[in-house]
Each structure stands twice: as C-alpha cells, then as structure tokens.
Design an enzyme around this catalytic site. Structure first.
Site, mmCIF file in Angstrom:
data_model
loop_
_atom_site.group_PDB
_atom_site.id
_atom_site.type_symbol
_atom_site.label_atom_id
_atom_site.label_comp_id
_atom_site.label_asym_id
_atom_site.label_seq_id
_atom_site.Cartn_x
_atom_site.Cartn_y
_atom_site.Cartn_z
ATOM 1 N N CYS A 38 -2.117 21.500 3.798
ATOM 2 C CA CYS A 38 -1.689 23.322 3.563
ATOM 3 C C CYS A 38 -1.556 23.584 2.574
ATOM 4 O O CYS A 38 -0.345 22.646 2.020
ATOM 5 C CB CYS A 38 -1.661 23.702 4.705
ATOM 6 S SG CYS A 38 0.046 23.842 5.415
ATOM 7 N N CYS A 54 9.886 17.536 -0.779
ATOM 8 C CA CYS A 54 10.428 16.640 0.648
ATOM 9 C C CYS A 54 10.282 15.245 -0.590
ATOM 10 O O CYS A 54 10.657 15.307 -1.064
ATOM 11 C CB CYS A 54 9.292 16.327 0.891
ATOM 12 S SG CYS A 54 8.197 17.707 2.341
ATOM 13 N N CYS A 79 0.703 20.030 7.694
ATOM 14 C CA CYS A 79 0.416 20.415 7.445
ATOM 15 C C CYS A 79 2.063 21.057 7.524
ATOM 16 O O CYS A 79 3.051 20.448 8.219
ATOM 17 C CB CYS A 79 -0.955 21.271 8.172
ATOM 18 S SG CYS A 79 -0.711 21.162 9.539
#
Length: 278
Positions: free
Chosen positions: A196, A204, A120
C-alpha cells in the site's frame, strides 16, 4: 559531474528536501502526485513546491502532468551519477570503504527458505492476502510473513471470506505490528514488499541484512463502497492481482539473478496492471 555533484549534495543537505528525495526513492519507479507527497510529509503544498523545484533544478527529479495533477519521480540516472561521485571520488573507488555493510547473498543462504515480509498499514487485507498466497503457492521455498504499520484489531471479514473460499488456513493469520519484526529475535528477511502507498511513504528504519525491497501498491479494498456484493468483488479483485504478482515472483530463478537484475524485475512486477502485463 564534478561541478553539479556538490550542488546536488548541497540541495540534499536540507532535511525536508532530503525527505522528499528519500520518499521518492522508496517509491521508485512510481511517479507520485504532489498532493500525496505533501500529505505524506505533512507540509503545505506551496512549501512542497519549493522543495521539488530545488530538486528538479539540479536534475534529481522529473515532473509529469496528468490532467490537472503534477506527479514527481526520481531521475535515476542523475541519482546514480551522484552516488557514483561519492563512491569514485570521495571513496577513491574502494567500495569496501563506503558501501553499506551487508551479508545478504541469495546464492549462499544458510537455510533452504527465503524469508519474505509483506507490509501495509492495517494488516487486515492486502498484506494478509499476500502472506497467505505465498504460503500456499510456494511454502516449500518461502517463509511468508505480514505486518502493518498501524494494524487493525482484527482481520477484515470480507478478506477472511475470500481466503476461506480459496482454501487458505485462516487460523494461522492475525493482524501484527511491524515492530514484531524489528526486534533482535525476529527473522532476517530476504525480501520486504510494501503493498500500500501509505506504508511505502512512511520512513521506517532500515532492515537488518539489507533485504531486497519493492513496492507493489494496490488499492485498498477496505475502502470499497456499495453493497456487500460490490465490496466482496473489490476484495476478490485485490486477491487475484496479488496472486498473479506472487506467482511471477515465486517462479523467478532467484539463485541465478544478480541483485540489480532481481531488483529491476521486482520493480517491473509492481508495475503490472491488475497483476498481469498490460
């Protein structure tokens, strides 16, 4: 398909349209509000409208209106047709030439435990809950980890209170930056879950070994307002929903599921309302 595929690839050749497509692929099967897309990609609403319009015209996105909000999602059939075009036409049906290199295989793990990472943003509540729950529920079969893209300095006190009430060992828990798990010495993960929306929206780097990933978005209890009792209730509800999802995950016969079936099942778990079937 031979006519539309090159057009789709041309549309995806624009960096920002590709960014919209990639974000929605990461969030599949969710439908994302236009305002959230614009904020995540840091573009103006009218600019985003142009990007999604181009993607919709070639059939890669679908649109849904809920009240006054427009929500967008991937048309997975069209996306698969486009990927198949690249594989079957450009690669002449030879997956060893074009498929991503991966040694991922749930059925032939060298170790007895699966490595699972929960992500998250702050790593102070939701992902910490998930790490602690999986360790308690099935620590004999899973190594549980958690991290944040922008971790807070410490764990949320309401989260710690809930974990202590549920009998978890909080001494082993701390807020960690995701960079810890992207180093060469980090464990190779079999599963990566985002819990989240903000973390799922971030672009990423790909994980080594191509772990199975899914988005299990949960409301942030840290943002709960009201009395301490009301805030504590929000953390209790988040904990309960995550525990229900993790129990379903931990009960799966992982060794007997192919990757496509497993991915579909994990996506379905992420759609459970409050962690249970609606």
């Amino acid at each position: 398909m031979e006519k539309i595929a090159p057009v789709r690839l041309s549309v995806l050749g624009h960096p920002q349209r590709l960014a919209v497509f990639r974000l929605l692929m990461r969030r599949f099967p969710d439908r994302i509000p236009a305002t959230e897309l614009a904020q995540a990609l840091n573009v103006k609403p009218n600019t985003l409208s142009n990007y999604v319009s181009a993607l919709m015209q070639v059939g890669l996105l679908t649109q849904e209106r809920i009240g006054t909000s427009l929500r967008y999602g991937i048309d997975m059939q069209s996306a698969r047709e486009t990927f198949d075009y690249l594989l079957l036409d450009c690669c002449r049906g030879r997956p060893e030439l074009c498929a991503p290199t991966s040694n991922f295989d749930l059925n032939n793990k060298a170790s007895k435990k699966y490595n699972v990472l929960f992500l998250c943003t702050g790593n102070s509540a939701r992902s910490i809950f998930a790490e602690a729950i999986l360790r308690q529920e099935a620590g004999d079969r899973f190594n549980a980890y958690s991290a944040g893209t922008t971790p807070r300095a410490g764990l949320n006190p309401f989260a710690l209170e809930v974990l202590q009430q549920k009998g978890h060992d909080i001494s082993v828990l701390r807020a960690k930056n995701v960079s810890e798990f992207q180093a060469e010495s980090a464990p190779q993960f079999d599963f990566v879950f985002t819990v989240c929306n903000q973390a799922a929206n971030e672009d990423c780097p790909a994980w080594a070994g191509q772990p199975v990933s899914a988005h299990w978005g949960m409301p942030d209890p840290v943002k709960a307002e009201g009395t301490d009792a009301q805030k504590s209730l929000a953390f209790q509800q988040t904990y309960g929903a995550l525990r229900n999802r993790i129990r379903v995950f931990a009960s799966l016969p992982l060794g007997s599921l192919d990757r496509i079936s497993l991915q579909s099942t994990l996506d379905d778990i992420g759609q459970l309302e409050n962690g249970v079937s609606a």
